[in-house]
Design a protein around this motif. Structure first.
Motif, PDB file in Angstrom:
ATOM      1  N   VAL A 161       0.843  -1.198   0.000  1.00 21.49           N
ATOM      2  CA  VAL A 161       0.000   0.000   0.000  1.00 21.49           C
ATOM      3  C   VAL A 161       0.873   1.240   0.000  1.00 21.49           C
ATOM      4  N   TRP A 162       0.585   2.155  -0.899  1.00 24.72           N
ATOM      5  CA  TRP A 162       1.206   3.474  -0.796  1.00 24.72           C
ATOM      6  C   TRP A 162       0.181   4.502  -1.262  1.00 24.72           C
ATOM      7  N   GLY A 163       0.445   5.761  -0.969  1.00 23.51           N
ATOM      8  CA  GLY A 163      -0.487   6.793  -1.400  1.00 23.51           C
ATOM      9  C   GLY A 163       0.133   8.163  -1.242  1.00 23.51           C
ATOM     10  N   ARG A 164      -0.524   9.162  -1.781  1.00 21.81           N
ATOM     11  CA  ARG A 164      -0.036  10.550  -1.718  1.00 21.81           C
ATOM     12  C   ARG A 164      -1.225  11.485  -1.667  1.00 21.81           C
ATOM     13  N   ALA A 165      -1.081  12.567  -0.915  1.00 16.48           N
ATOM     14  CA  ALA A 165      -2.073  13.636  -0.994  1.00 16.48           C
ATOM     15  C   ALA A 165      -2.011  14.202  -2.407  1.00 16.48           C
ATOM     16  N   VAL A 166      -3.148  14.611  -2.941  1.00 12.39           N
ATOM     17  CA  VAL A 166      -3.165  15.189  -4.293  1.00 12.39           C
ATOM     18  C   VAL A 166      -2.980  16.700  -4.167  1.00 12.39           C
ATOM     19  N   PRO A 167      -1.835  17.239  -4.629  1.00 11.09           N
ATOM     20  CA  PRO A 167      -1.582  18.672  -4.460  1.00 11.09           C
ATOM     21  C   PRO A 167      -2.700  19.531  -5.081  1.00 11.09           C
ATOM     22  N   GLY A 168      -3.052  20.606  -4.372  1.00  9.27           N
ATOM     23  CA  GLY A 168      -4.089  21.502  -4.881  1.00  9.27           C
ATOM     24  C   GLY A 168      -5.488  20.958  -4.678  1.00  9.27           C
ATOM     25  N   SER A 169      -5.641  19.972  -3.792  1.00  2.57           N
ATOM     26  CA  SER A 169      -6.982  19.420  -3.543  1.00  2.57           C
ATOM     27  C   SER A 169      -7.038  18.969  -2.087  1.00  2.57           C
ATOM     28  N   ASP A 170      -8.207  18.457  -1.653  1.00  2.00           N
ATOM     29  CA  ASP A 170      -8.275  17.947  -0.286  1.00  2.00           C
ATOM     30  C   ASP A 170      -8.492  16.439  -0.293  1.00  2.00           C
ATOM     31  N   VAL A 171      -8.046  15.777  -1.373  1.00  2.00           N
ATOM     32  CA  VAL A 171      -8.210  14.319  -1.419  1.00  2.00           C
ATOM     33  C   VAL A 171      -6.858  13.615  -1.389  1.00  2.00           C
ATOM     34  N   TYR A 172      -6.921  12.319  -1.071  1.00  2.00           N
ATOM     35  CA  TYR A 172      -5.728  11.483  -0.949  1.00  2.00           C
ATOM     36  C   TYR A 172      -5.846  10.363  -1.970  1.00  2.00           C
ATOM     37  N   MET A 173      -4.751  10.119  -2.707  1.00  2.00           N
ATOM     38  CA  MET A 173      -4.749   9.031  -3.690  1.00  2.00           C
ATOM     39  C   MET A 173      -4.121   7.803  -3.037  1.00  2.00           C
ATOM     40  N   LEU A 174      -4.862   6.699  -3.027  1.00  2.00           N
ATOM     41  CA  LEU A 174      -4.358   5.460  -2.429  1.00  2.00           C
ATOM     42  C   LEU A 174      -4.181   4.400  -3.507  1.00  2.00           C
ATOM     43  N   ALA A 175      -2.995   3.774  -3.529  1.00  2.00           N
ATOM     44  CA  ALA A 175      -2.746   2.647  -4.438  1.00  2.00           C
ATOM     45  C   ALA A 175      -2.544   1.419  -3.562  1.00  2.00           C
ATOM     46  N   GLY A 176      -3.615   0.684  -3.290  1.00  2.00           N
ATOM     47  CA  GLY A 176      -3.493  -0.420  -2.330  1.00  2.00           C
ATOM     48  C   GLY A 176      -4.050  -1.742  -2.824  1.00  2.00           C
ATOM     49  N   THR A 177      -4.828  -1.718  -3.903  1.00  2.00           N
ATOM     50  CA  THR A 177      -5.423  -2.975  -4.381  1.00  2.00           C
ATOM     51  C   THR A 177      -4.394  -3.752  -5.194  1.00  2.00           C
ATOM     52  N   ARG A 178      -4.650  -5.017  -5.414  1.00  2.00           N
ATOM     53  CA  ARG A 178      -3.777  -5.863  -6.241  1.00  2.00           C
ATOM     54  C   ARG A 178      -4.651  -6.914  -6.910  1.00  2.00           C
ATOM     55  N   VAL A 179      -4.574  -7.036  -8.222  1.00  2.00           N
ATOM     56  CA  VAL A 179      -5.290  -8.137  -8.873  1.00  2.00           C
ATOM     57  C   VAL A 179      -4.233  -9.084  -9.427  1.00  2.00           C
ATOM     58  N   TYR A 180      -4.129 -10.235  -8.793  1.00  2.00           N
ATOM     59  CA  TYR A 180      -3.069 -11.176  -9.168  1.00  2.00           C
ATOM     60  C   TYR A 180      -3.512 -12.086 -10.307  1.00  2.00           C
ATOM     61  N   GLY A 181      -2.535 -12.547 -11.077  1.00  2.00           N
ATOM     62  CA  GLY A 181      -2.775 -13.588 -12.074  1.00  2.00           C
ATOM     63  C   GLY A 181      -3.566 -13.140 -13.283  1.00  2.00           C
ATOM     64  N   VAL A 182      -3.503 -11.862 -13.634  1.00  2.00           N
ATOM     65  CA  VAL A 182      -4.218 -11.411 -14.840  1.00  2.00           C
ATOM     66  C   VAL A 182      -3.237 -10.790 -15.834  1.00  2.00           C
ATOM     67  N   ASP A 183      -3.561 -10.955 -17.111  1.00  2.00           N
ATOM     68  CA  ASP A 183      -2.799 -10.327 -18.184  1.00  2.00           C
ATOM     69  C   ASP A 183      -3.721  -9.281 -18.807  1.00  2.00           C
ATOM     70  N   CYS A 184      -3.433  -8.011 -18.560  1.00  2.00           N
ATOM     71  CA  CYS A 184      -4.344  -6.941 -18.989  1.00  2.00           C
ATOM     72  C   CYS A 184      -4.275  -6.655 -20.492  1.00  2.00           C
ATOM     73  N   SER A 185      -3.517  -7.442 -21.262  1.00  2.00           N
ATOM     74  CA  SER A 185      -3.601  -7.299 -22.719  1.00  2.00           C
ATOM     75  C   SER A 185      -4.639  -8.272 -23.281  1.00  2.00           C
ATOM     76  N   ASP A 186      -5.309  -9.024 -22.395  1.00  4.55           N
ATOM     77  CA  ASP A 186      -6.385  -9.921 -22.799  1.00  4.55           C
ATOM     78  C   ASP A 186      -7.706  -9.275 -22.369  1.00  4.55           C
ATOM     79  N   ALA A 187      -8.662  -9.143 -23.308  1.00  3.39           N
ATOM     80  CA  ALA A 187      -9.886  -8.368 -23.030  1.00  3.39           C
ATOM     81  C   ALA A 187     -10.664  -8.911 -21.834  1.00  3.39           C
ATOM     82  N   GLU A 188     -10.807 -10.233 -21.748  1.00  7.03           N
ATOM     83  CA  GLU A 188     -11.604 -10.791 -20.647  1.00  7.03           C
ATOM     84  C   GLU A 188     -10.895 -10.613 -19.317  1.00  7.03           C
ATOM     85  N   GLN A 189      -9.568 -10.804 -19.321  1.00  8.82           N
ATOM     86  CA  GLN A 189      -8.826 -10.670 -18.066  1.00  8.82           C
ATOM     87  C   GLN A 189      -8.771  -9.201 -17.629  1.00  8.82           C
ATOM     88  N   LEU A 190      -8.705  -8.296 -18.601  1.00 10.01           N
ATOM     89  CA  LEU A 190      -8.720  -6.866 -18.275  1.00 10.01           C
ATOM     90  C   LEU A 190     -10.057  -6.492 -17.626  1.00 10.01           C
TER      91      LEU A 190
END
Ligand code: FAD
Length: 482
Positions: free
Chosen positions: A258-287
């Motif tokens: 998990v990591w995240g950053r406050a969004v400059p010039g706003s009052d919101v926080y961006m969080l990058a914490g999810t993970r989708v394992y075992g997918v290839d996002c160049s495949d339409a169904e898996q994406l």
């Protein structure tokens, strides 16, 4: 629709389906769907309008593609830029990833990255939407992704690049072995963009792949992440890692990082914490699966917070228009960058970019990340646990302080009028885990745009270009070339 009419309808739309029997009713539709992946239809040949004709066509409008287009336009080429989303910026904007890493070497003594990356930072600074952190190995600066969208629009207009948003590249058009055009789809229908030189900056190497060039994926792909913006995040803040470790399983959220950053010039926080394992996002169904699972995990975070931090008033404010994709296809080029090239800071005569971001492997087989640094140290981190530190090699007195990207790792061959830029570059798993960050990928865009212009001007196939000249032009235009 009556059964007989439906039968006629199915007959007329499934022309060319090998050996299919056409049945009436819902069962037939279901059978069609079940068999869809095994069937083939022959697309009817038809004439297409040419939407635009240019010297250079750049496919994919992240900062990589935008910078390629701007560099080529600044040098005098007529450039078309194609992007499938509603705005430019790619992962930095549409996937909400709002951090660019350090522009300095690992000891903060020498600036190794400049060019359009610095131009964008300076422009965003004027709007008060950048937070710089010049002596942090993690973050060079954080920015407001929505303001960046608008700034990129402005830059594209200023440089006279012809933009197409909501426009999806679908197929190359090759005649007599020559790549003449690309077929795109948008609100106006299906049409062609003709150009003399093409830059594949689609992230997923869609153009190279559809041309049948040699593409490959790593043994395991770094997992995608759905970022999200929250208000009221201060109430949770650093506690979130502990919360995640203790209750992630209850909410069916895999423990990743998990990591995240406050969004400059706003009052919101961006969080990058999810993970989708075992997918290839160049495949339409898996994406599709990845998008829906990523959003489910964001909701699970909200439920976790509501249950275990009652009264915190954290509110989900925005989801990205696309899941953040770390890795899909790479293109086999003239040179594959190896992990040891990065970790030993190898110098290349044809270097077009420099980087200092550490090796950062997002594990598929276990939670967390492994960082490897150019000074020989390493660290394994996962949410809610202290990092496990050690050495990946013996300690030495002198260490490399940056690494390089050679021009050859962007040049696929096969078509003299094609070059790649961005995360599809030819790199092994370890090398890619460091190279992939945006301050590095931005430079590959600038190099690809410059090379495309030079190929046009000198009428030279890209694999035969004089790289010294590319480096010279890049340096003259403000890039750091070492
Ligand atoms: C969750 C996450 C966190 C990250 N964290 C950081 C970080 O903190 N800092 C950092 O620097 N890097 C980070 N990275 C890595 C970095 O963001 C990516 O490696 C980098 O953005 C890749 O750039 P790109 O231009 O090659 O690809 P992308 O950003 O994926 O851009 C590809 C562009 O092409 C367009 N496109 C694709 N296919 C088509 C098509 N068929 N037709 C038309 N357009 C098309 C897309 O819409 C997109 O705009 C992170 C990545 C993720 C996913």
């Amino acid at each position: 629709m009556s059964s007989s009419t439906r039968r006629d309808f199915l007959k007329s739309t499934v022309l060319g389906l090998a050996g299919s029997s056409v049945l009436a009713g819902g069962k037939a539709i279901k059978a069609e769907a079940d068999n869809a992946s095994k069937m083939i239809i022959n697309e009817l040949s038809r004439s297409l309008p040419v939407f635009a004709e240019a010297d250079i066509c750049v496919l994919g409008g992240s900062c990589t593609g935008v910078f390629a287009a701007i560099r080529a336009a600044q040098l005098g080429a007529k450039v078309v830029l194609i992007e499938k989303q509603s705005s430019f910026g790619g992962t930095a904007t549409n996937s909400m990833v709002n951090v660019w890493h350090s522009l300095m070497d690992t000891e903060f003594k020498q600036q190794i990255i400049a060019g359009l990356t610095v131009d964008v930072i300076e422009r965003l600074k004027k709007r008060g939407v950048v937070k710089e952190d010049s002596h942090n190995e993690d973050v060079g600066c954080s920015f407001n992704s929505d303001e960046m969208k608008i700034e990129l629009d402005e830059m594209i207009k200023e440089e006279g690049v012809k933009p197409y948003l909501h426009t999806f590249f679908s197929m190359p058009y090759v005649r007599d072995g020559h790549l003449e055009a690309v077929i795109v789809e948008n609100k106006s229908g299906r049409g062609a963009i003709k150009a003399k030189i093409f830059v594949d900056a689609t992230g997923d190497a869609d153009l190279c792949y559809r041309l049948g060039l040699n593409t490959y994926t790593s043994e395991y792909l770094q997992p995608p992440t759905t970022c999200a913006r929250f208000s009221g995040w201060d109430a949770v803040g650093d506690k979130f890692n502990q919360l995640f470790r203790e209750h992630g399983e209850e909410f069916k959220v895999p423990l990743g990082f998990v990591w995240g950053r406050a969004v400059p010039g706003s009052d919101v926080y961006m969080l990058a914490g999810t993970r989708v394992y075992g997918v290839d996002c160049s495949d339409a169904e898996q994406l599709t699966k990845a998008e829906m699972e990523g959003r489910r995990q964001v909701r699970a975070f909200m439920d976790m917070i509501r249950k275990y931090v009652p009264g915190s008033n954290v509110v989900l404010q925005a989801l990205p228009s696309q899941i953040g994709i770390r890795e899909t296809r790479h293109v086999k080029c003239q040179y594959q960058i190896k992990g040891e090239d990065i970790l030993n800071g190898k110098r290349f005569e044809d270097a077009i970019a420099n980087g200092s971001y550490r090796v950062d492997i997002h594990h598929q087989e276990k939670p967390g990340l492994t960082f490897r640094y150019l000074d020989g140290t390493q660290s394994y981190s996962r949410p809610g646990y202290p990092p496990v530190k050690g050495w990946w090699r013996e300690k030495t007195k002198i260490n490399p302080t940056f690494y390089q990207i050679p021009f050859r790792s962007l040049v696929p061959g096969g078509y003299g009028n094609l070059i790649t830029a961005g995360r599809m570059l030819d790199a092994d798993l370890v090398a890619f885990s460091a190279l992939r960050v945006m301050v590095n990928m931005n430079q590959t865009g600038e190099a690809a745009g410059t090379a495309a212009y030079l190929a046009l001007e000198t009428n030279t196939p890209i694999p035969k270009l004089n790289v010294t000249k590319i480096r010279k032009i890049l340096a003259e235009k403000g890039s750091v070339i070492i």
